[in-house]
Design a protein around this motif. Structure first.
Motif, PDB file in Angstrom:
ATOM      1  N   UNK A 134       0.822  -1.216   0.000  1.00 61.15           N
ATOM      2  CA  UNK A 134       0.000   0.000   0.000  1.00 61.15           C
ATOM      3  C   UNK A 134       0.857   1.267   0.000  1.00 61.15           C
ATOM      4  N   UNK A 135       1.843   1.270  -0.894  1.00 69.67           N
ATOM      5  CA  UNK A 135       2.772   2.405  -0.945  1.00 69.67           C
ATOM      6  C   UNK A 135       2.083   3.709  -1.330  1.00 69.67           C
ATOM      7  N   UNK A 136       1.010   3.602  -2.094  1.00 67.82           N
ATOM      8  CA  UNK A 136       0.324   4.820  -2.503  1.00 67.82           C
ATOM      9  C   UNK A 136      -0.234   5.595  -1.314  1.00 67.82           C
ATOM     10  N   UNK A 137      -0.492   4.895  -0.220  1.00 67.56           N
ATOM     11  CA  UNK A 137      -1.044   5.551   0.964  1.00 67.56           C
ATOM     12  C   UNK A 137       0.029   6.027   1.935  1.00 67.56           C
ATOM     13  N   UNK A 138       1.278   5.729   1.617  1.00 62.21           N
ATOM     14  CA  UNK A 138       2.383   6.137   2.482  1.00 62.21           C
ATOM     15  C   UNK A 138       3.019   7.405   1.909  1.00 62.21           C
ATOM     16  N   UNK A 139       2.968   8.451   2.666  1.00 56.83           N
ATOM     17  CA  UNK A 139       3.469   9.738   2.207  1.00 56.83           C
ATOM     18  C   UNK A 139       4.966   9.725   1.936  1.00 56.83           C
ATOM     19  N   UNK A 140       5.393  10.612   1.048  1.00 58.36           N
ATOM     20  CA  UNK A 140       6.812  10.793   0.741  1.00 58.36           C
ATOM     21  C   UNK A 140       7.236  12.143   1.290  1.00 58.36           C
ATOM     22  N   UNK A 141       8.163  12.142   2.210  1.00 59.33           N
ATOM     23  CA  UNK A 141       8.566  13.370   2.892  1.00 59.33           C
ATOM     24  C   UNK A 141       9.679  14.083   2.125  1.00 59.33           C
ATOM     25  N   UNK A 142       9.351  14.488   0.928  1.00 58.67           N
ATOM     26  CA  UNK A 142      10.314  15.205   0.097  1.00 58.67           C
ATOM     27  C   UNK A 142       9.538  16.106  -0.855  1.00 58.67           C
ATOM     28  N   UNK A 143       9.580  17.431  -0.634  1.00 60.24           N
ATOM     29  CA  UNK A 143       8.773  18.340  -1.459  1.00 60.24           C
ATOM     30  C   UNK A 143       9.166  18.329  -2.936  1.00 60.24           C
ATOM     31  N   UNK A 144      10.438  18.052  -3.228  1.00 53.97           N
ATOM     32  CA  UNK A 144      10.868  18.036  -4.628  1.00 53.97           C
ATOM     33  C   UNK A 144      10.264  16.829  -5.344  1.00 53.97           C
ATOM     34  N   UNK A 145      10.317  15.660  -4.702  1.00 59.04           N
ATOM     35  CA  UNK A 145       9.689  14.471  -5.296  1.00 59.04           C
ATOM     36  C   UNK A 145       8.197  14.699  -5.477  1.00 59.04           C
ATOM     37  N   UNK A 146       7.546  15.257  -4.481  1.00 66.70           N
ATOM     38  CA  UNK A 146       6.101  15.479  -4.554  1.00 66.70           C
ATOM     39  C   UNK A 146       5.725  16.512  -5.608  1.00 66.70           C
ATOM     40  N   UNK A 147       6.656  17.394  -5.943  1.00 71.22           N
ATOM     41  CA  UNK A 147       6.371  18.442  -6.933  1.00 71.22           C
ATOM     42  C   UNK A 147       6.304  17.896  -8.355  1.00 71.22           C
ATOM     43  N   UNK A 148       6.906  16.708  -8.574  1.00 70.12           N
ATOM     44  CA  UNK A 148       6.942  16.148  -9.916  1.00 70.12           C
ATOM     45  C   UNK A 148       7.939  16.834 -10.829  1.00 70.12           C
ATOM     46  N   UNK A 149       8.918  17.520 -10.238  1.00 69.81           N
ATOM     47  CA  UNK A 149       9.862  18.288 -11.037  1.00 69.81           C
ATOM     48  C   UNK A 149      11.306  17.912 -10.736  1.00 69.81           C
ATOM     49  N   UNK A 150      12.202  18.126 -11.703  1.00 72.68           N
ATOM     50  CA  UNK A 150      13.626  17.946 -11.408  1.00 72.68           C
ATOM     51  C   UNK A 150      14.076  19.021 -10.417  1.00 72.68           C
ATOM     52  N   UNK A 151      15.131  18.726  -9.687  1.00 69.45           N
ATOM     53  CA  UNK A 151      15.583  19.630  -8.617  1.00 69.45           C
ATOM     54  C   UNK A 151      15.898  21.026  -9.145  1.00 69.45           C
TER      55      UNK A 151
END
Length: 442
Positions: A134-151
């Motif tokens: 159930x990885x989709x329900x586990x948050x990712x604590x990284x704003x860059x990853x969550x933004x969908x953008x390269x750094x």
């Protein structure tokens, strides 16, 4: 990365994984890759191919994070494409309407078409584990990853827009609507709207764009009423402002520089059908073919030339232009919501290189503009280095150049109009209007 041939036998998910591989590993544009595979499929499957491949581009950092979590070690060589197939499977499970059964079963089966028959068990295990854990329900604590953008792009937007950066990033990730520009030399907008209504096409009319129509749903453009008759062109609302801001007048000589695929050229011809001369110039001979096709369909008579904008002596006849539209080469960061692969094809170093090229073109084209003439500088970028910083530099270094504001909020320190993605449903764009002193001779 080693080139990967298109699978010999067509398969929807294998072909989609191949497109993703071409973009991310070979640096190819989605437009070129999709066009090649879509020749093998019907219209419905082509829509699916586009939705899924571009969806993976929008969610790539999250998909890669899950892949690293689920895969013991990276796949290499000619098996690398299976990673892209797995990410396609993850995208289907997490972000699409595809049934869970088909997302797993059909993705596993597609591995065989990509030379990965022996890896079908791995693909199945990764996708099943994704569901089980159930990885989709586990948050990712990284704003860059969550933004969908390269750094680099995340930070560039942060630097440029600070407190508004999150809003800009979110808007950049949204789906863009399809805008049409009615060719008023062939049909009036109200009459065209009637044709759309009769064909049961849902749309809205833009209040701010007198020629603009916004489609409510995705449509096959070539099947819309009047396509073959040149009744309309596909052109975003922000791009439709170019001809309005340039304000061409009958009898004038106009240059549309970096013109391909010709959308703005067509609009110029429609607003001033009795121009003395209109030149559509582009350095890319292949892309100029699109200009020829569009001008023929829209029934516009313009001159079309291949040429290097930094070297006017190779193509210019020596007669100054009354107005120049410089649609400068840029990062295209303003149209990422429409072409999400751009964020992965661009690099941070590209921005400085593009800014240097823009500067060179600006300086070169200025010599072809008549005294008292107007140049409209345009990009589909949201980055200041390509936009207001470029214009500030040019005005400061060019004695006979004056900024003429397009909007009331312009200043010498903040020149031009920066349109952000999603503003009035438009793409991100930048415009600045420059006028050449009338006392200067060319």
């Amino acid at each position: 990365m080693k080139p990967l041939p298109l699978p010999k036998q067509k398969n929807l998910r294998a072909d989609c994984a191949w497109v993703i591989y071409q973009i991310l590993e070979q640096g190819k544009s989605s437009r070129d890759c999709l066009e090649r595979v879509q020749r093998r499929h019907n219209a419905r499957d082509n829509a699916w191919l586009q939705e899924m491949s571009l969806g993976v581009m929008r969610k790539l950092p999250v998909l890669q994070h899950w892949l690293r979590t689920l895969l013991d070690r990276p796949l290499k060589g000619n098996k690398k494409v299976i990673e892209h197939l797995i990410m396609l499977g993850l995208y289907q499970l997490a972000f699409s309407r595809v049934s869970k059964h088909a997302a797993v079963g059909e993705t596993v089966a597609a591995a065989s078409y990509l030379g990965g028959t022996g890896l079908k068990g791995l693909v199945n295990a990764v996708l099943r584990n994704f569901q089980r854990e159930e990885l989709i329900d586990k948050g990712i604590d990284d704003p860059i990853i969550n933004s969908g953008m390269p750094k680099w792009l995340y930070k560039a937007i942060e630097s440029a827009y600070q407190g508004d950066a999150n809003t800009v990033r979110q808007s950049t990730n949204e789906m863009a609507p399809i805008w049409l520009r009615v060719n008023t030399q062939q049909i009036e907008r109200d009459e065209f709207a009637t044709l759309l209504t009769q064909a049961d096409i849902e749309f809205s009319l833009s209040e701010s764009h007198p020629d603009g129509v916004i489609l409510t749903s995705r449509e096959d453009i070539t099947a819309l009423p009047g396509f073959d008759k040149g009744f309309f062109a596909v052109q975003d609302g922000a791009a439709q402002l170019a001809a309005r801001y340039l304000d061409p007048q009958d009898g004038e000589r106009i240059l549309d520089c970096c013109a391909a695929p010709g959308g703005k050229t067509g609009h110029i011809a429609e607003r001033a059908p009795k121009l003395s001369y209109c030149l559509a110039l582009d350095a890319d001979e292949k892309r100029l073919q699109r200009v020829h096709e569009n001008m023929t369909r829209l029934k516009h008579n313009v001159d079309i030339k291949q040429g290097d904008a930094t070297n006017p002596s190779k193509w210019w006849d020596g007669i100054p232009f009354d107005r120049i539209l410089l649609d400068a080469p840029c990062s295209a960061t303003g149209v990422i919501r429409r072409h999400p692969d751009i964020r992965w094809l661009r690099k941070s170093s590209d921005i400085d290189n593009l800014a240097a090229l823009q500067r060179e073109i600006l300086d070169a084209l200025w010599t072809t503009l008549k005294p008292g003439g107007t140049m409209l500088y345009a990009t589909c970028s949201i980055l200041p280095k390509e936009n207001k910083d470029q214009i500030k530099r040019f005005v400061a270094e060019t004695d006979d150049a004056t900024l003429v504001p397009l909007i009331k909020t312009e200043t010498s320190e903040n020149p031009g109009r920066q349109i952000l993605p999603g503003e009035q449903q438009m793409d991100g764009f930048y415009y600045a209007r420059l006028v050449k002193s009338s006392g200067e001779s060319v």
